[in-house]
Scaffold this active site. Structure first.
Site, PDB file in Angstrom:
ATOM      1  N   HIS A 263       0.492  -1.098  -0.072  1.00  0.00           N
ATOM      2  CA  HIS A 263       0.160   0.176   0.037  1.00  0.00           C
ATOM      3  C   HIS A 263       0.722   1.357   0.010  1.00  0.00           C
ATOM      4  O   HIS A 263       0.731   1.919  -0.828  1.00  0.00           O
ATOM      5  CB  HIS A 263      -0.794  -0.141   1.277  1.00  0.00           C
ATOM      6  CG  HIS A 263      -1.770   0.884   1.258  1.00  0.00           C
ATOM      7  ND1 HIS A 263      -3.033   1.050   0.718  1.00  0.00           N
ATOM      8  CD2 HIS A 263      -1.803   2.491   1.886  1.00  0.00           C
ATOM      9  CE1 HIS A 263      -3.660   2.171   1.303  1.00  0.00           C
ATOM     10  NE2 HIS A 263      -2.810   2.991   1.717  1.00  0.00           N
ATOM     11  N   GLU A 264       1.736   1.221   0.839  1.00  0.00           N
ATOM     12  CA  GLU A 264       2.630   2.611   1.055  1.00  0.00           C
ATOM     13  C   GLU A 264       3.499   2.588  -0.135  1.00  0.00           C
ATOM     14  O   GLU A 264       4.036   3.829  -0.704  1.00  0.00           O
ATOM     15  CB  GLU A 264       3.627   2.552   2.460  1.00  0.00           C
ATOM     16  CG  GLU A 264       2.819   2.487   3.649  1.00  0.00           C
ATOM     17  CD  GLU A 264       1.679   3.585   3.803  1.00  0.00           C
ATOM     18  OE1 GLU A 264       1.749   4.742   3.125  1.00  0.00           O
ATOM     19  OE2 GLU A 264       0.751   3.291   4.492  1.00  0.00           O
ATOM     20  N   HIS A 267       1.709   4.578  -2.817  1.00  0.00           N
ATOM     21  CA  HIS A 267       2.002   5.734  -2.489  1.00  0.00           C
ATOM     22  C   HIS A 267       3.300   6.370  -2.895  1.00  0.00           C
ATOM     23  O   HIS A 267       3.355   7.526  -3.696  1.00  0.00           O
ATOM     24  CB  HIS A 267       1.891   6.126  -1.055  1.00  0.00           C
ATOM     25  CG  HIS A 267       0.376   6.366  -0.462  1.00  0.00           C
ATOM     26  ND1 HIS A 267      -0.668   7.067  -1.145  1.00  0.00           N
ATOM     27  CD2 HIS A 267      -0.126   5.659   0.625  1.00  0.00           C
ATOM     28  CE1 HIS A 267      -1.782   6.854  -0.429  1.00  0.00           C
ATOM     29  NE2 HIS A 267      -1.596   6.056   0.454  1.00  0.00           N
ATOM     30  N   GLU A 293      -4.445   8.027  -2.802  1.00  0.00           N
ATOM     31  CA  GLU A 293      -5.093   6.777  -2.447  1.00  0.00           C
ATOM     32  C   GLU A 293      -5.351   5.782  -3.583  1.00  0.00           C
ATOM     33  O   GLU A 293      -5.353   4.648  -3.202  1.00  0.00           O
ATOM     34  CB  GLU A 293      -6.399   7.195  -1.425  1.00  0.00           C
ATOM     35  CG  GLU A 293      -6.627   5.979  -0.692  1.00  0.00           C
ATOM     36  CD  GLU A 293      -5.756   5.583   0.520  1.00  0.00           C
ATOM     37  OE1 GLU A 293      -4.950   6.457   0.738  1.00  0.00           O
ATOM     38  OE2 GLU A 293      -6.227   4.783   1.032  1.00  0.00           O
TER      39      GLU A 293
END
Lengths: 495, 495
Positions: A263-264, A267, A293
């Site tokens: 997830h990170e 980003h 997001e």
């Protein structure tokens, strides 16, 4: 020096300050010894005041006026002027005493919230939260007046420039009608399959870190411009060309850290892929929180909970933990990582139930800002919304309206970006897979280049050049649209 | 707000900025990914300019004038005014164009030096070094004019406030007369003992780190206000209440990292022990580089190369590396860690030969600043000085006058503080052991509290309240004096 050059130099200095703040904040969350907290708070407060003063500098208005008539500027430069004006307007919209009062109210409310959450004591939080809400409403009104927006839209605009509640209402009403029945159907389909027993750990931290780094590298994360570390609350932070992500490890369950890292990394790929020539300019920043997001969820939910990803990752997982057997085959792992359940806690929710948590919060915060819901009635309204959207009611406020820090910390207008991001993720992933037929097959081989190359071109490298809807239309043929998100859920959970 | 309160608030903000710079600099040397170097350089340059502007603020002069007549101020406050004036004078003594020219010349010279050292090419460095020297001379002249000092003393004064070359000349001439004969005698005594073979490694980094942390804790290092990390060049840095040290590990020789850790811990104890009430004020800073180096050398050379220390540390070393046998007994380890040799390289020198390296550099830099030595003659003068002071001549300039970064990087006036620190260390350690009879026996038990308690009271907790000589006189009964240093060498190396 031309007015444009003066602006570019000035905003370059602001970026240098912002980069300093980003690294000091990262250090506070990862490296700083406890005893330094007070000294660090003073340094960060000083740097943030200086950064605000630089971004509110009165000369910016004069430079903008003069540069507006500069016929030699190209398209990126003109977009940069538009973004500079946006930043400058936001920085000058609020009177200094409102900023200070808000900052103090938030500090007090965050502290009260930690205790109130522990004690499940909403009345104990209420006076603090009422003050934060009051000041957020004032801030929304002040910004709204400058921008011609309602107070809520003005708050939303800080996180998602151009975002409007009228659009969100339509998207969320549609989802709110769709999700309860869909969730029921998906849970029934899931119940027809056996429930997997937990994988047997422990999963040593070093092995988890190694696996995470290997998958980060496969995703295209550039370790020469970033790091992976540990913090209590995972985040993506740091500075230009220094995009640092964090995770936390649970030796009983490696998937939490791994999915968090992915997830990170989503980003971080956005941040690392911003246009190099405008890296320190407003037009070179990420467009907003919806697209941000979308990039984390595209990686976590679309790309890396796919059967193709598990074809690639299952052997790496077995190797990292010295594991074998039927539970560690790609298909079994895929079933495991796409299980869903009705829960009370947003951050633990799966992609099917997550939007319900967000829609609830969005509706409540919009009503609170509009003064259409008395704060005292928040717990009851929360529980009613949970019943309606998720079919389950939390037994207490700790598991209900006290669970998130966003409202105590002044993040009103932020919540909807999570689900708008999930919608955009599905839309972008679909477009990428159509444009790059090797995107999904590539993932099965651990080759993310076709997918990430498309994202670089159509999202990351565009910075803040276009509005979110314009970028989505150029990249996918239409503005933000939940169709692909619903189709994705149906394919994955009813298929 | 009184003028004093305005000053204290202003210098508190300067400390907050300086703390930000300290952590960013630490991060650059320990954590930063390579690709962030350019962005980081911009952030650091911006913050340093702002810090300089704050410290040169014209209001400081008015506040100082007004506070000078404030009869309500106590002794610490008056000492703080004196230190504030000193800092402000230093910040305002140099014209901005000289600061900028110097900064550029240093950047160019450092880069040229890296290549010149590799190639042992002094002529290649000479034009760059000539420019740095020229600008240092101008800076010394400008500061000297404000302070009534010679250019060299004005440069020295930046590192050691109150330091004067007349005093140093006397101390160093005495040592220069003493050391060559003493070194010969000590080497002869050493030659009568067998030369120990190297200890058999490898010594894993994790075991070295654990041993280092255990000894740091024994020395009284407060891990709640600091960290131990790894960097290419070990240092003590960070911020108020956040004193971070670094080391580097060699798996073939654990003593290098361990002695480095002890050295930096000595610096860190000084920083952590500064007076809490003045932590962010000029009077709460370390007095100067002589006392700073005295604290690192007191720990490294006086306390932790003593037989008592090895009584405590030998069992920890054996445990850390699973070692045993006669080579790992305390007395054998002590002999090993007090061996001396005539070498070319300052940073590798032992405590007997180190002063010769420093005296040489001091004499040369003083002559260069005074224009009494042409730069072209530096290599020949270096080699003649090595012959005279150390009895050995380097085969090339790489091992000679090109070895240190201090001159290329503008650190003229710094060198003498190393040996003045060694002298102060011997003097302070002797006084501590006389005042606290349990200081040495305590070390044998791993209890450094008697020693460190005395240092806290007489050195660390005094900040910059007194001059170096006044502090030494209060603590030891006399100003800086080489007698104890010579006695210490005789006891350890001829005893």
């Amino acid at each position: 020096m031309s007015a444009y050059a003066s602006l570019a130099a000035h905003f370059g200095r602001i970026a240098a300050m912002s980069n300093a703040v980003g690294i000091l904040q990262w250090d506070s969350d990862t490296m700083m010894p406890k005893g330094a907290a007070a000294s660090r708070a003073e340094s960060l407060a000083l740097l943030r005041v200086l950064q605000h003063e630089m971004a509110a500098d009165a000369r910016i208005g004069d430079w903008l006026e003069e540069a507006g008539g500069d016929a030699t500027l190209g398209e990126w430069e003109r977009a940069n002027l538009r973004e500079i004006r946006r930043v400058w307007t936001a920085q000058t919209a609020l009177p200094a005493d409102l900023v200070e009062a808000s900052s103090k109210a938030i500090s007090a409310c965050e502290m009260a919230w930690r205790q109130a959450r522990e004690d499940s004591d909403f009345p104990g939080l209420r006076p603090y939260l009422a003050e934060v809400l009051h000041l957020q409403r004032e801030a929304g009104a002040a910004k709204g007046e400058r921008l011609g927006l309602s107070p809520y839209d003005a708050l939303l605009n800080d996180y998602e420039p151009g975002g409007r509640s009228a659009t969100i209402d339509a998207l969320f009403d549609d989802l709110a009608a769709f999700l309860p029945g869909f969730t029921q159907e998906a849970l029934e389909a899931q119940a027809r399959r056996p429930t997997p027993a937990p994988l047997e750990g422990p999963f040593p931290v070093e092995a988890q870190r190694g696996l995470g780094q290997r998958i980060m590298a496969a995703l295209g994360y550039d370790f020469s411009r970033g790091r992976l570390d540990v913090s209590t609350h995972p985040f993506c932070g740091g500075a230009d060309n220094d995009v640092r992500i964090t995770t936390r490890y649970d030796e009983a369950d490696f998937a939490k850290a791994l999915m968090g890292v992915i997830h990170e990394t989503g980003h971080a790929l956005y941040e690392q892929g911003r246009p190099a020539a405008y890296m320190n300019q407003p037009v070179g920043q990420a467009r907003g929180m919806v697209l941000h997001e979308s990039q984390s969820l595209l990686m976590e939910m679309q790309a890396c909970r796919s059967p193709e990803f598990l074809d690639f990752a299952a052997p790496l997982m077995r190797e990292a933990f010295g594991a074998s057997g039927p539970d560690w085959q790609a298909d079994a792992l895929w079933r495991r990582y796409t299980r869903i359940e009705r829960g009370f806690i947003r951050v633990d929710a799966d992609e099917v139930t997550y939007p319900a948590h967000v829609i609830l919060r969005y509706r409540l915060e919009k009503a609170l800002i509009a003064d259409a819901l008395p704060l005292a009635e928040l717990p009851a309204a929360w529980n009613a919304g949970m019943k309606e959207l998720l079919g389950t009611v939390p037994p207490n406020d700790r598991l209900g309206c006290l669970q998130d820090i966003h409202w105590p910390s002044g993040g009103w207008g932020y919540f909807p970006t999570y689900t708008l991001g999930a919608i955009a993720a599905a839309q972008l992933f679909d477009a990428a897979c159509r444009a790059e037929p090797d995107a999904l097959p590539g993932i099965a081989r651990g080759d993310f280049a076709p997918l990430v190359g498309w994202l670089r071109t159509h999202v990351h490298g565009q910075g803040a050049r276009f509005s979110t809807d314009e970028l989505l239309t150029r990249a996918t043929g239409r503005p933000l649209d939940a169709g692909m998100f619903k189709a994705h859920l149906a394919r994955r959970y009813l298929g």
